[in-house]
Design an enzyme around this catalytic site. Structure first.
Site, PDB file in Angstrom:
ATOM      1  CB  ALA A 116      -1.914  12.298   4.022  1.00  0.00           C
ATOM      2  CG  LEU A 137      -2.104   2.409  -6.163  1.00  0.00           C
ATOM      3  CD1 LEU A 137      -2.732   3.508  -7.022  1.00  0.00           C
ATOM      4  CD2 LEU A 137      -0.809   2.881  -5.535  1.00  0.00           C
ATOM      5  CD  GLU A 138      -2.220  -2.260  -0.897  1.00  0.00           C
ATOM      6  OE1 GLU A 138      -1.414  -1.415  -0.459  1.00  0.00           O
ATOM      7  OE2 GLU A 138      -1.877  -3.216  -1.602  1.00  0.00           O
TER       8      GLU A 138
END
Length: 191
Positions: A116, A137-138
């Site tokens: 992140a 998972l995107e």
């Protein structure tokens, strides 16, 4: 609903096959001693790993993205230990781990701060009661630069919420015959 601890996660993985393969501790180095993005059991969650299978969005066909009529040609398949996501683009992957969620549990997925803080966001919808499969998972690269995702390392954290005994759902994902039940590999949109 209450969040479940490392003790509960270990018990459910070992005794009930909730997560396989399962790492009971937190792994922070590979076999050669190099630091990696951690995975395994944490205090109140489980950090999942990304497999080496990726689907990277491409615009070579100039199609419109439509979840009801999804064009598989919108992706390029890549098998690698590293995935480079183009600037402001998107990729799909899957977890190494296979999940079997109990009827009284809901799992929420959050991204890892390591990614992140680099502008890489992971999105996963909740793992519903009695769902099972590999988690698709995107990944969104929100930066104007190419971004790297590492296979076989941690990419997201799963938080396990258990319902009170008198508040277990009436209808589970399995009961509804959910369209992503038992998925393996990177799974594209289904309607």
């Amino acid at each position: 609903m209450s969040i479940k601890s490392d003790r509960w996660i270990r018990h459910m993985a070992k005794q009930h096959g909730m997560i396989a393969p399962f790492e009971p501790g937190q792994i922070k180095q590979n076999t050669t001693g190099q630091r990696i993005v951690s995975y395994g059991t944490s205090s109140y969650g489980y950090d999942v790993r990304c497999s080496h299978e990726f689907k990277i969005f491409t615009n070579i066909n100039s199609t419109i993205v439509d979840p009801k009529q999804f064009d598989n040609g919108s992706f390029i398949d890549v098998e690698s230990d590293v995935c480079i996501i183009p600037p402001n683009s998107f990729a799909l992957a899957r977890t190494i781990e296979y999940f079997r969620i109990p009827r009284n549990v809901l799992v929420i997925c959050l991204g890892k701060s390591t990614y992140a803080r680099c502008g890489i966001i992971v999105n996963v919808t909740p793992l519903e009661p009695e769902w099972e499969g590999h988690v698709t998972l995107e990944f969104s690269n929100t930066t104007p630069l190419p971004a790297r995702i590492y296979a076989n390392e941690g990419v997201a954290q799963m938080l396990f919420l258990q319902a009170d005994p008198d508040d277990v759902c009436e209808t589970s994902y399995r009961d509804r015959n959910g369209k992503y039940q038992g998925q393996t590999g990177v799974t594209l949109p289904r309607t």
